[in-house]
Design an enzyme around this catalytic site. Structure first.
Site, PDB file in Angstrom:
ATOM      1  N   ASP A  68      38.887  44.948  35.068  1.00 38.65           N
ATOM      2  CA  ASP A  68      38.615  44.284  33.797  1.00 38.65           C
ATOM      3  C   ASP A  68      39.905  44.126  32.993  1.00 38.65           C
ATOM      4  OD1 ASP A  68      35.840  44.232  34.460  1.00 38.65           O
ATOM      5  OD2 ASP A  68      35.703  46.314  33.820  1.00 38.65           O
ATOM      6  N   HIS A 205      44.710  27.545  42.384  1.00 39.96           N
ATOM      7  CA  HIS A 205      43.899  28.671  41.899  1.00 39.96           C
ATOM      8  C   HIS A 205      44.710  29.953  41.728  1.00 39.96           C
ATOM      9  CE1 HIS A 205      40.022  31.179  42.287  1.00 39.96           C
ATOM     10  NE2 HIS A 205      39.839  30.369  41.272  1.00 39.96           N
ATOM     11  N   LYS A 207      46.998  32.895  40.249  1.00 34.57           N
ATOM     12  CA  LYS A 207      47.104  33.483  38.906  1.00 34.57           C
ATOM     13  C   LYS A 207      48.219  34.525  38.943  1.00 34.57           C
ATOM     14  CE  LYS A 207      42.215  33.125  39.532  1.00 34.57           C
ATOM     15  NZ  LYS A 207      42.005  31.808  39.013  1.00 34.57           N
ATOM     16  N   ASP A 212      61.462  38.939  33.912  1.00 35.52           N
ATOM     17  CA  ASP A 212      62.427  40.023  33.962  1.00 35.52           C
ATOM     18  C   ASP A 212      61.921  41.180  33.114  1.00 35.52           C
ATOM     19  OD1 ASP A 212      64.200  40.056  31.169  1.00 35.52           O
ATOM     20  OD2 ASP A 212      63.308  38.106  31.623  1.00 35.52           O
ATOM     21  N   HIS A 244      30.967  45.885  29.069  1.00 38.60           N
ATOM     22  CA  HIS A 244      30.459  44.509  29.176  1.00 38.60           C
ATOM     23  C   HIS A 244      29.410  44.180  28.103  1.00 38.60           C
ATOM     24  CE1 HIS A 244      32.687  44.061  32.896  1.00 38.60           C
ATOM     25  NE2 HIS A 244      32.116  45.151  33.366  1.00 38.60           N
ATOM     26  N   HIS A 277      33.683  40.547  34.946  1.00 28.48           N
ATOM     27  CA  HIS A 277      34.296  41.651  35.696  1.00 28.48           C
ATOM     28  C   HIS A 277      35.352  41.096  36.628  1.00 28.48           C
ATOM     29  CE1 HIS A 277      34.845  45.383  37.865  1.00 28.48           C
ATOM     30  NE2 HIS A 277      34.506  44.800  39.002  1.00 28.48           N
ATOM     31  N   GLN A 385      33.815  36.763  44.092  1.00 27.01           N
ATOM     32  CA  GLN A 385      33.050  35.753  43.359  1.00 27.01           C
ATOM     33  C   GLN A 385      32.115  34.970  44.278  1.00 27.01           C
ATOM     34  OE1 GLN A 385      35.655  32.966  41.461  1.00 27.01           O
ATOM     35  NE2 GLN A 385      34.029  31.888  40.366  1.00 27.01           N
ATOM     36  N   HIS A 518      34.056  38.161  39.076  1.00 27.83           N
ATOM     37  CA  HIS A 518      35.105  37.192  39.389  1.00 27.83           C
ATOM     38  C   HIS A 518      36.182  37.824  40.271  1.00 27.83           C
ATOM     39  CE1 HIS A 518      38.505  34.355  38.373  1.00 27.83           C
ATOM     40  NE2 HIS A 518      37.525  33.489  38.543  1.00 27.83           N
ATOM     41  N   LYS A 520      38.402  39.365  43.352  1.00 29.68           N
ATOM     42  CA  LYS A 520      38.760  38.925  44.702  1.00 29.68           C
ATOM     43  C   LYS A 520      39.490  40.100  45.364  1.00 29.68           C
ATOM     44  CE  LYS A 520      38.875  35.039  41.937  1.00 29.68           C
ATOM     45  NZ  LYS A 520      37.540  34.595  42.160  1.00 29.68           N
ATOM     46  N   ASP A 525      38.706  51.821  53.813  1.00 31.51           N
ATOM     47  CA  ASP A 525      38.927  53.235  54.141  1.00 31.51           C
ATOM     48  C   ASP A 525      39.734  53.992  53.090  1.00 31.51           C
ATOM     49  OD1 ASP A 525      37.512  52.955  56.492  1.00 31.51           O
ATOM     50  OD2 ASP A 525      39.278  52.619  57.737  1.00 31.51           O
ATOM     51  N   GLU A 580      32.253  52.698  36.943  1.00 32.15           N
ATOM     52  CA  GLU A 580      31.772  51.558  36.159  1.00 32.15           C
ATOM     53  C   GLU A 580      30.438  51.048  36.697  1.00 32.15           C
ATOM     54  OE1 GLU A 580      32.953  46.884  35.249  1.00 32.15           O
ATOM     55  OE2 GLU A 580      34.546  48.328  35.673  1.00 32.15           O
TER      56      GLU A 580
END
Length: 668
Positions: A68, A205, A207, A212, A244, A277, A385, A518, A520, A525, A580
Site C-alpha cells: 500500500d 504501463h 511505473k 540521484d 482501506h 491495495h 490485478q 492492483h 503485481k 518459498d 493485513e
C-alpha cells in the site's frame, strides 16, 4: 495423443503436416516434434538468475518492499522479524518517495501509466501539503533535470477512457522547466491501421522513479542512483493504508481531487471510495542503474533530439556501490518491451532476444515467472490485478483465444501435480480483485471474467485428475486457492453528505466494498519475490503488447533448502501482507506449503465471507481476505457459489460472459 496428455506426460510426433491457404492444400511439411515437461532435478541447486535475460543479475544491492502507499506498524507485527533479527516495521512507500524526490539535486526521471500533478504524497497532520506537480516544478527551478514519460492515452482523438490525466499533466508543465513526453504505444511496422489499433488498446504501463541521492557513506561525497519500481502510479486513488477506509477519510485524506471510484457511480461527497491495495519497491545499488538504463533506452526511442538526458560518471557518482552484509540482495531487472518502444543499447545482449518481423521483443518478465514457479519447492503466493492465460490447454470453452498462451497458470499446475506424484504437498495462493476495475456488468469486464473462469477451470481439473490418480483424500482447493479482499463496517462521519441515489443508499447501508487488488507480485518459498507493473495476462507477459517492468529479488543468505523455508526479509514481507489480509499471525502461517496452513487461511476467508455478505453488519471481519466467490467440485468443475451467481451489490455474473464484438487482444 491429445494435447492435454502431450503436456502432462510428454510425447513425440513425426509425420506430414498439411499447409493450407484459404482452405486449400498448398503442400506439406515433414516435421518431428518432441515435448518434454520441464522440471528441475535438484531445485536446491537451481540458479536463481533468470536465464536469457537482457539485464544481468546484480549482487550486493538493497531492496525495500512496500504494501500500500502508506503503512505503519500494528501489534501483530511484533512477532515478525527481519533478516537481521530485528522487529519488522512496515515502511511507507509514498513517504519515502517524497524524501527521495525532495533530496534529489541532479535528475529525476519518472515513467508512468498515469502521473497526476494534483496528488499529495504526504497526508498526516503537519506534513508538507505540496502537490506532486508543485514539488517537481520546484526541483526543476532549482536546476534538477526533471523528465517524465507518460502513456499517451490517445485522448486527442477520442474522449479519455481510463482517466490517466496525460493531457492535463502535459499542460500543467507546459511553461515550466519540467520536460514531459506523452508516449503512444504503437508499432511502426504494422501500417497505419495496425498502428492506430495498437495505440488504442495497448499501453505504456511501466511505473518507476529514478533519481540521484546522497551517499549513505559519510566519507563518500559522490552521489548514487536509486529507483522505485512497482505497481503504484503517482495518481489519484492510489493513496491507501492496510485499513482501506470507505467513508471515514472522504472529508480529508481522500477528498477531491483524490477521491476515486471507478466501479460504481457515486458522488465524492457521499462515497464510498474504491479501496486500493498495491505493492512497490525501492532499489539501491547497481540495479538502480539498470532501471535508469530502461528510461534512457525508452527516451531514445521517443526523443526528437531537443532534450538530452543527464550524463553521469564515476567522478560525481559512485557507480560501483555495493551493500555488503548478511541482509544484502541479488536483483535482476526484467521487462516486457519491443524495439518499437526502446532502443536496445547493449547490442550483444539484444541478439539473445526474440525477433518477429524485424522487431526485437523482450519478454523476460514471463521468463522470470516461469523459471521461479518451476523452482518452487514449498509454495507460491501471488497477488495480481488479473489472472488468465495458458489458453492452449483450456477445455470446454467456446472461441478459445489463440494468443492468451502465457505459461504462468499451467506451470503452477504442473508443479502441484509433480508434488502430488511424489507424495508431497505444494500450495498456490492467488489474491486477485473480486472483479476487474470498471462496471462489473460491462462487456469488457465480463469477458475478462470469462477468460479468468476458463483459466481457473483448467487448473482445477488438472489437479482433480492428479488427486484421483494418486487416490488421495484431498480436494483441489487444498492445493490451489483463489481469494479476493473486501472491507466492511467503516466509520461514517456525521457531516458526510446524505445519499441521493439508490446506489449510494444501498452502499451506505451495507457499508461494504471490494478492495481493488492492483498488485503485481509473486513470492516463492519465502526466498524470492517478483515486484513490478506486469499483470498475469497476455497483454503484460507477451512482450509485444503492454510495456512493463519488474524486478526479481532474493537474499543469497536466506534460501529455501530441502523445503525448509528461510527467515529473511521476503518472509517478513509475506507475513506482513498476511497480517493485513488475515488479521493475525498464527503458527500455521509459518509453513504456507502445508495442508494445515491452506485450510486455516481458507477457514478465515470463509468466516469473513459470511460477515461480508450478511444483510446487516454485526461483527468485524478478521482482516480482509475473502474466498473468491466460486464453487469448486471434487472433479475440478468451477461454478458460481450458491446464492451468489452475481457479485454482491451488483447484477454482474461472477463467471463472466464472452463478448461477440470485442477484440480478444483487448481483454486477454
Amino acid at each position: 495423443m491429445n494435447f492435454r496428455e502431450f503436456v502432462e506426460e510428454g510425447g513425440e510426433f513425426e509425420g506430414p503436416v498439411q499447409l493450407l491457404l484459404e482452405g486449400e492444400e498448398r503442400g506439406q511439411l515433414e516435421i518431428a516434434l518432441r515435448y518434454e515437461p520441464y522440471c528441475y532435478e535438484d531445485k536446491n541447486d537451481c540458479n536463481r538468475k533468470v536465464p536469457g535475460c537482457y539485464f544481468p543479475l546484480r549482487e550486493n544491492c538493497r531492496v525495500t518492499l512496500y504494501q500500500d502507499a502508506e503503512h505503519s506498524a500494528q501489534p501483530e507485527h511484533e512477532s515478525i522479524t527481519t533478516a537481521l533479527e530485528e522487529s519488522y516495521t512496515p515502511p511507507g512507500a509514498w513517504r519515502q518517495m517524497y524524501d527521495v524526490l525532495t533530496n534529489a539535486t541532479k535528475f529525476i526521471y519518472i515513467t508512468g501509466w498515469s502521473v497526476y500533478t494534483e496528488v499529495t504524497l504526504l497526508r498526516e497532520e503537519g506534513d508538507d501539503g505540496r502537490t506532486l506537480g508543485e514539488i517537481l516544478k520546484e526541483k526543476a527551478e532549482e536546476g534538477c533535470a526533471v523528465y517524465i514519460m507518460i502513456w499517451d492515452e490517445y485522448d486527442d482523438m477520442i474522449p479519455s477512457l481510463v482517466g490517466t490525466h496525460d493531457t492535463a499533466t502535459a499542460e500543467y508543465f507546459e511553461d515550466s522547466y519540467v520536460c514531459v513526453k506523452r508516449c503512444a504505444r504503437g508499432y511502426s511496422n504494422c501500417g497505419t491501421a495496425g498502428d492506430s489499433l495498437t495505440r488504442l488498446i495497448y499501453t505504456h504501463h511501466q511505473k518507476s522513479i529514478i533519481c540521484d541521492s546522497p551517499s549513505i557513506n559519510e566519507d563518500d561525497e559522490r552521489l548514487r542512483v536509486v529507483a522505485f519500481v512497482g505497481g503504484l502510479d503517482l495518481t489519484n486513488g492510489r493513496y491507501d493504508t492496510p485499513q482501506h477506509p470507505l467513508f471515514s477519510t472522504l472529508l480529508n485524506k481522500h477528498a477531491p481531487p483524490d477521491f476515486y471510484q471507478n466501479c460504481v457511480t457515486v458522488r465524492a461527497e457521499a462515497g464510498p471510495r474504491q479501496p486500493w491495495h498495491d505493492i512497490h519497491s525501492f532499489l539501491e545499488g547497481k540495479i538502480a542503474q539498470d532501471v535508469k538504463r530502461n528510461f534512457e533506452e525508452r527516451w531514445s526511442a521517443e526523443d526528437d533530439g531537443s532534450k538530452e538526458l543527464v550524463l553521469i560518471d564515476d567522478s560525481e557518482y559512485n557507480l560501483e556501490e555495493v551493500y555488503e552484509g548478511d541482509d544484502s540482495w541479488n536483483v535482476q531487472f526484467l521487462r516486457s518491451i519491443t524495439s518499437q518502444s526502446c532502443q536496445f543499447s547493449y547490442l550483444e545482449r539484444a541478439r539473445k532476444l526474440k525477433t518477429e518481423r524485424s522487431e526485437k521483443i523482450e519478454d523476460t518478465i514471463h521468463s522470470g515467472y516461469t523459471h521461479h514457479i518451476r523452482r518452487a519447492q514449498n509454495y507460491v503466493f501471488i497477488e495480481n490485478q488479473y489472472f488468465l492465460g495458458s489458453s492452449h490447454v483450456w477445455e470446454d470453452v467456446e472461441s478459445i483465444p489463440k494468443k492468451a498462451v502465457n505459461l504462468v497458470a499451467i506451470e503452477l499446475v504442473r508443479n502441484i501435480i509433480e508434488a502430488i506424484k511424489q507424495g508431497e504437498h505444494h500450495t498456490v495462493y492467488c489474491v486477485i480483485p473480486m472483479y476487474p476495475e470498471g462496471d462489473p456488468a460491462s462487456m469488457a469486464v465480463q469477458e475478462i471474467l470469462f477468460w479468468q473462469t476458463a483459466t481457473m477451470s483448467m487448473m482445477y481439473r488438472y489437479i482433480a485428475r492428479a488427486i484421483e490418480e494418486a487416490e488421495l483424500d484431498t480436494h483441489p482447493t487444498d492445493y490451489l486457492a483463489f481469494f479476493c479482499v473486501g472491507v466492511r463496517g467503516d466509520e461514517i462521519p456525521e457531516d458526510l453528505a446524505e445519499p441521493e441515489t439508490d446506489v449510494e443508499t444501498n452502499l451506505r447501508e451495507k457499508n461494504r466494498f471490494p478492495i481493488y487488488v492492483h498488485s503485481k507480485m509473486m513470492i516463492v518459498d519465502d526466498e524470492y519475490v517478483i515486484v513490478g507493473s506486469a499483470n498475469i495476462n497476455q497483454r503484460s507477459m507477451s512482450g509485444r503488447r503492454d510495456t512493463e517492468m519488474a524486478v526479481g529479488c532474493y537474499q543469497p543468505n536466506f534460501l529455501c533448502q530441502d523445503c525448509v523455508l528461510p527467515s529473511g526479509d521476503v518472509a517478513a514481507f509475506r507475513k506482513s501482507l498476511w497480517v493485513e489480509h488475515l488479521g493475525e499471525m498464527c503458527e500455521e502461517f509459518d509453513n504456507p506449503g502445508s495442508l494445515e496452513c491452506m485450510r486455516k487461511v481458507s477457514e478465515i476467508a470463509r468466516s469473513n465471507w459470511e460477515k461480508f455478505v450478511a444483510d446487516e453488519f454485526e461483527e468485524p471481519m478478521q482482516g480482509h481476505l475473502l474466498p473468491y466467490p466460486v464453487d469448486v467440485s471434487q472433479d475440478g468443475t468451477v461454478s458460481s457459489l450458491e446464492g451468489f451467481e452475481n457479485f454482491p451489490d451488483t447484477e454482474a455474473p461472477v463467471l463472466g460472459t464472452k463478448s461477440a464484438v470485442l477484440i480478444e487482444k483487448l481483454t486477454t
